[in-house]
Write a protein that holds these residues in place. Structure first.
Motif, short mmCIF file in Angstrom:
data_model
loop_
_atom_site.label_atom_id
_atom_site.label_comp_id
_atom_site.label_asym_id
_atom_site.label_seq_id
_atom_site.Cartn_x
_atom_site.Cartn_y
_atom_site.Cartn_z
N ARG A 12 -2.67 -8.20 7.31
CA ARG A 12 -3.41 -7.79 5.93
C ARG A 12 -3.69 -6.60 5.88
O ARG A 12 -3.41 -5.49 5.05
CB ARG A 12 -4.65 -8.56 5.93
CG ARG A 12 -4.65 -10.12 5.38
CD ARG A 12 -4.18 -10.19 4.10
NE ARG A 12 -3.92 -11.60 3.71
CZ ARG A 12 -3.82 -12.28 2.72
NH1 ARG A 12 -3.74 -11.44 1.68
NH2 ARG A 12 -3.41 -13.57 2.71
N VAL A 13 -4.05 -5.86 7.26
CA VAL A 13 -4.42 -4.45 7.18
C VAL A 13 -3.29 -3.50 7.43
O VAL A 13 -3.19 -2.55 6.50
CB VAL A 13 -5.27 -4.09 8.47
CG1 VAL A 13 -5.56 -2.81 8.81
CG2 VAL A 13 -6.59 -4.93 8.78
N ALA A 14 -2.22 -4.05 7.78
CA ALA A 14 -1.04 -3.42 7.85
C ALA A 14 -0.32 -3.32 6.33
O ALA A 14 0.35 -2.08 6.11
CB ALA A 14 0.20 -3.99 8.58
N ARG A 19 4.80 1.82 2.00
CA ARG A 19 5.01 2.57 1.01
C ARG A 19 5.35 2.20 -0.25
O ARG A 19 5.27 2.69 -1.37
CB ARG A 19 5.96 3.71 1.67
CG ARG A 19 5.64 4.61 2.71
CD ARG A 19 6.64 5.20 3.18
NE ARG A 19 6.45 5.92 4.55
CZ ARG A 19 6.04 7.33 4.62
NH1 ARG A 19 5.96 8.01 3.48
NH2 ARG A 19 5.80 7.67 5.68
N LYS A 20 6.13 0.89 -0.02
CA LYS A 20 6.43 0.33 -1.40
C LYS A 20 5.69 -0.96 -1.57
O LYS A 20 4.89 -1.48 -0.71
CB LYS A 20 7.80 -0.20 -1.16
CG LYS A 20 9.00 1.12 -1.20
CD LYS A 20 10.24 0.61 -0.95
CE LYS A 20 10.71 0.00 0.30
NZ LYS A 20 12.14 -0.24 0.46
N HIS A 21 5.94 -1.50 -2.79
CA HIS A 21 5.20 -3.03 -3.17
C HIS A 21 5.59 -3.85 -2.24
O HIS A 21 6.88 -3.77 -1.85
CB HIS A 21 5.43 -3.36 -4.50
CG HIS A 21 4.50 -4.37 -5.10
ND1 HIS A 21 4.91 -5.70 -4.89
CD2 HIS A 21 3.45 -4.24 -5.61
CE1 HIS A 21 4.02 -6.45 -5.51
NE2 HIS A 21 2.85 -5.68 -5.94
N PRO A 22 4.87 -4.91 -1.78
CA PRO A 22 5.26 -5.69 -0.56
C PRO A 22 6.37 -6.56 -1.23
O PRO A 22 7.44 -7.14 -0.29
CB PRO A 22 4.16 -6.53 -0.37
CG PRO A 22 2.92 -5.85 -0.88
CD PRO A 22 3.41 -5.08 -2.05
N SER A 23 6.84 -6.84 -2.49
CA SER A 23 7.78 -7.73 -2.91
C SER A 23 9.02 -7.00 -2.80
O SER A 23 10.18 -7.49 -2.89
CB SER A 23 7.49 -8.05 -4.33
OG SER A 23 7.50 -6.90 -5.20
N GLN A 24 9.37 -5.70 -2.66
CA GLN A 24 10.21 -4.81 -2.32
C GLN A 24 10.74 -5.21 -1.00
O GLN A 24 12.11 -4.48 -0.82
CB GLN A 24 10.00 -3.50 -2.88
CG GLN A 24 9.86 -3.33 -4.31
CD GLN A 24 9.50 -1.90 -4.58
OE1 GLN A 24 8.96 -1.01 -3.81
NE2 GLN A 24 10.06 -1.55 -5.94
N TYR A 25 10.17 -5.55 0.01
CA TYR A 25 10.59 -5.65 1.39
C TYR A 25 11.30 -7.04 1.49
O TYR A 25 10.80 -7.96 0.80
CB TYR A 25 9.41 -5.68 2.40
CG TYR A 25 8.93 -4.06 2.35
CD1 TYR A 25 9.60 -3.12 3.20
CD2 TYR A 25 7.75 -3.69 1.66
CE1 TYR A 25 9.02 -1.81 3.22
CE2 TYR A 25 7.27 -2.50 1.52
CZ TYR A 25 8.02 -1.77 2.35
OH TYR A 25 7.44 -0.26 2.44
#
Length: 98
Positions: A12-14, A19-25
């Motif tokens: 959660r902290v990480a 740099r990008k939205h989490p859905s882009q990973y």
């Protein structure tokens, strides 16, 4: 907490530092992560219990296995993934034979 409740406070902290939205990973397989965490928790619990019972060698063996798996994962090979893959292959071969 990640194994029992599905919540990992460190992750959660990480997320704050992405740099990008989490859905882009590309997400990793949740089932695979749970399998790896289960192996690690069992080994660390085995090490802890071994140290409590003054079985020093067994304690070191259990904890070194977790450390070695983490180091090998950093190098690019997931031991838990390999174990789970072999287990799934074994289950598949058994189901085909029936």
């Amino acid at each position: 907490m990640g194994l029992f409740f599905g919540f990992n406070p460190i992750m959660r902290v990480a997320k704050l530092f992405l740099r990008k939205h989490p859905s882009q990973y590309m997400a990793e397989d949740w089932g695979q992560q749970q399998f790896n965490q289960t192996i690690a928790v069992i080994c660390l619990a085995g090490g802890f219990i071994s140290f409590l019972m003054n079985w020093t060698i067994a304690g070191y063996v259990f904890t070194i296995m977790v450390a070695a798996a983490a180091f090998i994962a950093i190098l690019g090979f997931c031991v838990g993934c390999f174990i789970r893959y072999q287990w799934k292959q074994y289950q598949y071969r058994r189901s085909v034979e029936k």
